[in-house]
Write a protein that holds these residues in place. Structure first.
Motif, PDB file in Angstrom:
ATOM      1  N   ASP A   1       0.702  -1.117   0.001  1.00 19.58           N
ATOM      2  CA  ASP A   1       0.027   0.072  -0.102  1.00 19.58           C
ATOM      3  C   ASP A   1       0.915   1.265  -0.020  1.00 19.58           C
ATOM      4  N   PRO A   2       0.637   2.192  -1.026  1.00 23.87           N
ATOM      5  CA  PRO A   2       1.394   3.393  -0.916  1.00 23.87           C
ATOM      6  C   PRO A   2       1.452   4.219   0.272  1.00 23.87           C
ATOM      7  N   GLU A   3       0.344   4.017   0.953  1.00 19.53           N
ATOM      8  CA  GLU A   3       0.244   4.803   1.895  1.00 19.53           C
ATOM      9  C   GLU A   3       1.024   4.459   3.116  1.00 19.53           C
ATOM     10  N   GLU A   4       1.574   3.294   3.169  1.00 21.66           N
ATOM     11  CA  GLU A   4       2.320   2.709   4.143  1.00 21.66           C
ATOM     12  C   GLU A   4       3.492   3.650   4.086  1.00 21.66           C
ATOM     13  N   ILE A   5       4.150   3.926   2.772  1.00 23.14           N
ATOM     14  CA  ILE A   5       5.296   4.722   2.442  1.00 23.14           C
ATOM     15  C   ILE A   5       5.025   5.966   2.845  1.00 23.14           C
ATOM     16  N   ILE A   6       3.915   6.629   2.474  1.00 26.18           N
ATOM     17  CA  ILE A   6       3.869   8.013   2.592  1.00 26.18           C
ATOM     18  C   ILE A   6       3.881   8.382   4.165  1.00 26.18           C
ATOM     19  N   SER A   7       3.290   7.317   5.067  1.00 29.26           N
ATOM     20  CA  SER A   7       3.051   7.541   6.311  1.00 29.26           C
ATOM     21  C   SER A   7       4.381   7.394   7.052  1.00 29.26           C
ATOM     22  N   ARG A   8       5.490   6.909   6.196  1.00 32.55           N
ATOM     23  CA  ARG A   8       6.609   6.674   6.950  1.00 32.55           C
ATOM     24  C   ARG A   8       7.681   7.937   6.377  1.00 32.55           C
ATOM     25  N   LEU A   9       7.144   8.688   5.572  1.00 30.28           N
ATOM     26  CA  LEU A   9       8.087   9.892   5.264  1.00 30.28           C
ATOM     27  C   LEU A   9       8.253  10.666   6.523  1.00 30.28           C
ATOM     28  N   HIS A  10       9.510  11.155   6.415  1.00 31.35           N
ATOM     29  CA  HIS A  10       9.920  12.243   7.723  1.00 31.35           C
ATOM     30  C   HIS A  10       9.091  13.438   7.439  1.00 31.35           C
ATOM     31  N   PRO A  11       8.525  14.069   8.357  1.00 32.28           N
ATOM     32  CA  PRO A  11       7.777  15.300   8.477  1.00 32.28           C
ATOM     33  C   PRO A  11       8.289  16.270   7.497  1.00 32.28           C
ATOM     34  N   ASP A  12       9.545  16.648   7.571  1.00 34.20           N
ATOM     35  CA  ASP A  12      10.333  17.531   7.004  1.00 34.20           C
ATOM     36  C   ASP A  12      10.311  17.351   5.678  1.00 34.20           C
TER      37      ASP A  12
ATOM     38  N   TYR B   1      12.412  12.620 -12.358  1.00 33.70           N
ATOM     39  CA  TYR B   1      12.178  12.454 -10.831  1.00 33.70           C
ATOM     40  C   TYR B   1      13.300  11.806 -10.282  1.00 33.70           C
ATOM     41  N   ARG B   2      13.610  12.622  -9.123  1.00 29.45           N
ATOM     42  CA  ARG B   2      14.592  12.286  -8.695  1.00 29.45           C
ATOM     43  C   ARG B   2      14.794  12.859  -7.180  1.00 29.45           C
ATOM     44  N   ILE B   3      14.867  12.486  -6.087  1.00 29.73           N
ATOM     45  CA  ILE B   3      14.551  13.163  -5.083  1.00 29.73           C
ATOM     46  C   ILE B   3      15.297  12.278  -3.825  1.00 29.73           C
ATOM     47  N   GLU B   4      15.706  13.054  -2.837  1.00 28.05           N
ATOM     48  CA  GLU B   4      16.522  12.470  -1.658  1.00 28.05           C
ATOM     49  C   GLU B   4      15.410  12.460  -0.136  1.00 28.05           C
ATOM     50  N   TYR B   5      14.962  11.477   0.353  1.00 28.25           N
ATOM     51  CA  TYR B   5      14.158  11.939   1.626  1.00 28.25           C
ATOM     52  C   TYR B   5      14.585  10.849   2.579  1.00 28.25           C
TER      53      TYR B   5
ATOM     54  N   HIS C   1      14.194   4.781  13.758  1.00 20.46           N
ATOM     55  CA  HIS C   1      15.059   5.730  13.111  1.00 20.46           C
ATOM     56  C   HIS C   1      14.776   5.978  11.857  1.00 20.46           C
ATOM     57  N   TYR C   2      15.385   6.992  10.926  1.00 20.29           N
ATOM     58  CA  TYR C   2      15.183   7.325   9.690  1.00 20.29           C
ATOM     59  C   TYR C   2      16.323   6.865   8.882  1.00 20.29           C
ATOM     60  N   VAL C   3      15.882   6.269   7.707  1.00 23.34           N
ATOM     61  CA  VAL C   3      16.955   5.822   6.594  1.00 23.34           C
ATOM     62  C   VAL C   3      16.789   6.916   5.189  1.00 23.34           C
ATOM     63  N   TRP C   4      17.817   7.305   4.967  1.00 24.94           N
ATOM     64  CA  TRP C   4      17.967   8.313   3.809  1.00 24.94           C
ATOM     65  C   TRP C   4      17.966   7.477   2.785  1.00 24.94           C
ATOM     66  N   VAL C   5      17.007   7.687   1.636  1.00 25.49           N
ATOM     67  CA  VAL C   5      16.877   7.039   0.390  1.00 25.49           C
ATOM     68  C   VAL C   5      17.040   7.858  -0.628  1.00 25.49           C
ATOM     69  N   LEU C   6      17.599   7.507  -1.784  1.00 26.07           N
ATOM     70  CA  LEU C   6      17.772   8.350  -2.991  1.00 26.07           C
ATOM     71  C   LEU C   6      16.708   7.550  -4.141  1.00 26.07           C
ATOM     72  N   CYS C   7      15.619   8.486  -4.234  1.00 27.48           N
ATOM     73  CA  CYS C   7      14.576   7.774  -4.972  1.00 27.48           C
ATOM     74  C   CYS C   7      14.510   8.286  -6.506  1.00 27.48           C
ATOM     75  N   ARG C   8      14.414   7.428  -7.427  1.00 23.91           N
ATOM     76  CA  ARG C   8      14.577   7.893  -8.765  1.00 23.91           C
ATOM     77  C   ARG C   8      13.440   7.059  -9.432  1.00 23.91           C
ATOM     78  N   GLY C   9      12.865   7.708 -10.495  1.00 27.13           N
ATOM     79  CA  GLY C   9      11.463   6.933 -11.242  1.00 27.13           C
ATOM     80  C   GLY C   9      11.533   7.477 -12.641  1.00 27.13           C
TER      81      GLY C   9
ATOM     82  N   ASP D   1      19.665   3.208  -0.837  1.00 32.65           N
ATOM     83  CA  ASP D   1      19.868   3.546   0.922  1.00 32.65           C
ATOM     84  C   ASP D   1      21.226   4.532   0.691  1.00 32.65           C
ATOM     85  N   ILE D   2      20.960   5.851   1.227  1.00 35.55           N
ATOM     86  CA  ILE D   2      22.149   6.662   1.080  1.00 35.55           C
ATOM     87  C   ILE D   2      22.546   7.403   2.506  1.00 35.55           C
ATOM     88  N   THR D   3      21.957   6.342   3.389  1.00 34.41           N
ATOM     89  CA  THR D   3      22.175   6.975   4.822  1.00 34.41           C
ATOM     90  C   THR D   3      23.627   7.053   5.000  1.00 34.41           C
ATOM     91  N   ASP D   4      24.624   6.371   4.719  1.00 39.79           N
ATOM     92  CA  ASP D   4      26.001   6.429   4.918  1.00 39.79           C
ATOM     93  C   ASP D   4      26.613   7.628   4.340  1.00 39.79           C
TER      94      ASP D   4
END
Ligand code: ADP
Length: 774
Positions: A308-319, A339-343, A351-359, A378-381
């Motif tokens: 469910d996409p909502e699952e992901i949206i609900s996991r997005l960092h508020p900022d 389409y290229r964004i980091e969130y 805890h939060y995981v930084w991802v680079l999302c491309r589509g 995963d771009i957390t490092d």
């Protein structure tokens, strides 16, 4: 008889016999049985009658014009007549009197005369039946072949012994073979042969249909994939008779599937290898596929969260939420090209995981977005590293600032007591002393001087390294500057017995630049010349030539000495920090090796260059060339400069010294006294204002750092007072121990007229006072 009536046509029996009685008997019996008869008395007649295709022939074995066996052979050899059943009739046959047959003969049956009517009818009927059956068989064979040839499949048949005995036209043309040159070869690809044989024989044993994919050699030698299906077939009696099969070519499909499988495998490997999560968002159904790796990044097993996409949206960092959703909308509505964004996404642990999302969007024919497919890295490092780098940079900047502040404070702390040492030793030197005391004082003075120089150099280097060296652009006269430097240093030159001369060529009265820094450059070079010249002369030459920029001239300053010179191999290094030609020189002449580094940096900051020409034991020439804009003729500063010249021989006046540091008060007042000025001392900003209100002063010397009210504030109040009273602004000289960039600007901006940094040379203060006091 009923059997005969089954035939639509009544069968015709041709009777060939030379005996009329025989013919008559046979004809009668057959007609009685419902057959039509045709009679011939000789082979000559009979041959004609055969052409009319009778259904059956009864042939006399011995005709006057032919031997029945010979005739029979010929008829059976002729395709036109071979299928017509033939009954041989004779009084007796070679092998016996009755019903025996001639082994050489090809007749279908034998009758002996006199004929038994029932035997005759039975023989004719069975021959006709057999012929009908054969006809049917032939027809059905023809139909089968026509049918088999008309279908595009490759049809084959094998018998009980697993021998191929039939192939249809499609099979033959596919394999490029024919039935003519023996049995065609079934060429199965070597790699498929065993498997094929196994499937085939096991199906054979079990009499079961089978299906197999294998490669079959085509007419051109290429092996092509076929799907081969075999079915057991049975004869009319229901006995197993072999297999019939049909193969269809599926080569392109198989290859396509193989390729697809390969590319899928490659894709899967690549995805696994790159460690990225995948997602596929169906915009029409609103469902989103997320790969196991995607879920794993968030700490979940594949089955633990849905798609469910909502699952992901609900996991997005508020900022990041708003910006991310906006990015998706912008991309889908074609406001941005990619389409290229980091969130950040919340992990199961919180805890939060930084991802680079491309589509990439998939659109239908009407251009509507139907799918959005992409990957998560995963771009957390990396983010962590970036963060650490920023923190490190901030720390370094803070450390740098701290260093600069430390230097500023240190310089203040050192300069203040230094001022006292220099000031008091100067004052002491003017008193009556024994020769020994005078020597001590002069040593003290020169040590203090070099210490002061060193402090100034160190401070300059720190400023250069911190990029805090700001350059001014104010009008000044180079000639005047060089003159005053020469005047200042002439004493030192004279002490060493050196001649110090200046000359000028083509220099304009005023240029725009940083006079203090230029003065520092020239002083440094002249000081070096003095230091490294045991005998002879030092010449400072000033000249100007036009440059390619309007209103700008290249001003060339050459300092030439007749000193020790610089060895060729060292000449390139003397501008480096802490570099001296050799250590013995240091011991002999002193110095820190910073001077020329500062000079070169300053010259370069001004957009100029510095070169050196030197001959060992002959002397050196340092040449500085800087581009300087010519200053407009009329300006305040120009007036001040013009007035300055007149005031060199200033008369005395009354000075207010504002200073809260006792040792400095002692030094400055002693100096003022020496110059011939009257003075008052205010120990705070407030006291200064009070005194100024009560008494006229020709100038104020104002310490900047004071306890109660600082020099800037006191200056502001005094200026206000002047304005209110309609008084001419009193000259104020700032005195500060802080010597960092901006101090001078700050003082001037606060309304002061000049600036002198502690510690100062007595002559310097005198010169500045004389310039300002009427
Ligand atoms: P220092 O404070 O040691 O003089 P500088 O950077 O001013 O440092 O000069 C570096 C070195 O270059 C000096 O130590 C000296 O060896 C050489 N040098 C500079 N000017 C001259 C000169 N006019 N004649 C000979 N050598 C010189």
């Amino acid at each position: 008889m009923a059997d005969v009536e089954d035939n639509t046509d009544i069968s015709i029996v041709l009777i060939v016999d030379d005996r009329g009685a025989n013919r008559h008997d046979l004809g009668r019996i057959l007609s009685g049985a419902g057959y039509k008869t045709n009679e011939a008395g000789s082979w000559d007649e009979g041959r004609q009658a055969v052409l009319q295709q009778p259904d059956i022939i009864i042939l006399d074995a011995e005709l006057p014009d032919g031997n029945g066996y010979e005739i029979c052979k010929r008829l059976k050899a002729d395709p036109a007549t071979e299928t017509i059943p033939l009954l041989m009739i004779a009084a007796s046959f070679a092998n016996g009197p009755h019903k025996a047959y001639e082994p050489e003969s090809e007749a279908d049956g034998y009758l002996t005369t006199p004929v038994d009517p029932w035997e005759l009818i039975a023989a004719v009927r069975s021959l006709l039946r057999a012929r009908d059956a054969e006809d049917k068989l032939r027809k059905s064979q023809e139909m089968f072949i026509a049918l088999a040839d008309s279908i595009p499949a490759l049809v084959w048949m094998v018998n009980m012994d697993q021998q191929y005995y039939y192939f249809n036209r499609a099979w033959l043309s596919f394999t490029g073979q024919s039935m003519d040159n023996g049995a065609p070869q079934v060429n199965i690809h070597p790699e498929d042969r065993d498997r094929h044989a196994q499937v085939f024989s096991s199906a054979f044993q079990r009499r079961q249909s089978f299906e197999i994919n294998h490669r079959l050699r085509r007419y051109d030698g290429e092996y092509r994939w076929v799907l081969d299906r075999g079915e057991p077939h049975y004869d009319l009696a229901g006995a197993f008779a072999g297999f019939t099969g049909a193969a269809i070519e599926i080569h392109d499909k198989v290859i396509g599937e193989k390729r697809l499988a390969q590319s899928e495998e490659r894709f899967n490997l690549a995805v696994r290898g790159m460690n990225d999560g995948l997602w596929d968002y169906n915009l029409e159904s609103g469902r989103m596929y997320m790969s196991p790796r995607y879920k794993e990044m968030l700490g979940f097993a594949d089955h633990e969260i849905g798609d469910d996409p909502e699952e992901i949206i609900s996991r997005l960092h508020p900022d990041d939420k708003e910006a991310t959703l906006q990015h998706v909308r912008d991309y889908l509505e074609r406001r941005i090209p990619s389409y290229r964004i980091e969130y950040r996404l919340r992990h199961r642990d919180g805890h939060y995981v930084w991802v680079l999302c491309r589509g990439l969007v998939v659109r239908d024919g009407a251009g509507r977005a139907v799918r959005l497919v992409g990957g998560h890295t995963d771009i957390t490092d990396r983010k962590q590293m970036q963060l650490e780098m920023i923190q490190a940079r901030d720390r370094a900047e803070i450390a740098n600032r701290a260093k600069t502040e430390f230097l500023a404070n240190m310089s203040h702390e050192i300069r203040t007591p230094m001022n006292v040492i220099i000031g008091l030793s100067g004052i002491l030197a003017r008193t009556e002393l024994t020769p020994k005391q005078r020597e001590f004082i002069s040593t003290l003075q020169s040590s203090a001087d070099s210490l002061l120089l060193l402090i100034n150099d160190m401070l300059d280097i720190a400023k250069i390294e911190d990029n805090m060296m700001a350059l001014e652009s104010v009008p000044f006269s180079p000639v005047e500057m060089v003159n005053s430097i020469a005047a200042m240093l002439s004493h030192n030159a004279a002490e060493k017995g050196l001649q110090l001369t200046t000359d000028y060529e083509g220099i304009a009265p005023l240029y725009l630049g940083d006079p203090l820094r230029l003065q520092q450059i020239i002083t440094n070079l002249v000081n070096n010349a003095l230091k490294f010249t045991p005998a002879g002369s030092i010449r400072v030459r000033l000249s100007a030539s036009p440059s390619d920029r309007p209103d700008t001239e290249t001003v060339l300053i050459q300092v030439t000495d007749t000193g020790i010179g610089i060895p060729n191999d060292k000449i390139d290094h003397i501008f480096e920090k802490f570099t001296q030609v050799d250590s013995s020189i240091t011991r002999k002449y002193g110095g820190s090796g910073l001077g020329l580094t500062i000079v070169k940096t300053l010259v370069e900051r001004m957009g100029g260059t510095i070169t050196v020409d030197s001959l060992l034991e002959q002397g050196s020439t340092f040449a500085v060339s800087v581009p300087l804009k010519k200053a407009a003729a009329a300006s305040d500063t120009l007036e001040i400069a013009a007035v300055k010249a007149e005031r060199i021989s200033a008369r005395r006046g009354r000075i207010l010294l504002v200073e809260d540091y006792k040792p400095n008060v002692l030094i400055v007042t002693t100096l003022l006294d020496g110059y011939g000025y009257d003075f008052d001392v205010a120990q705070s900003g407030r006291e200064a204002i009070d005194r100024y209100r009560q008494q006229h002063y020709d100038a104020i010397i104002m310490d900047v750092q004071m306890q109660d009210m600082d020099g800037y504030e006191a200056t502001r109040v005094i200026r206000e007072h002047d304005t209110q009273q309609g008084k001419k602004h009193v000259p104020i000289i700032a005195m500060t121990a802080l010597a960092l960039a901006g101090d001078r600007e700050k003082c001037l901006a606060a309304g002061m007229n000049d600036y002198i940094s502690k510690p100062f040379k007595p002559d310097d203060l005198q010169a500045r006072l004389e310039a300002l006091v009427n």
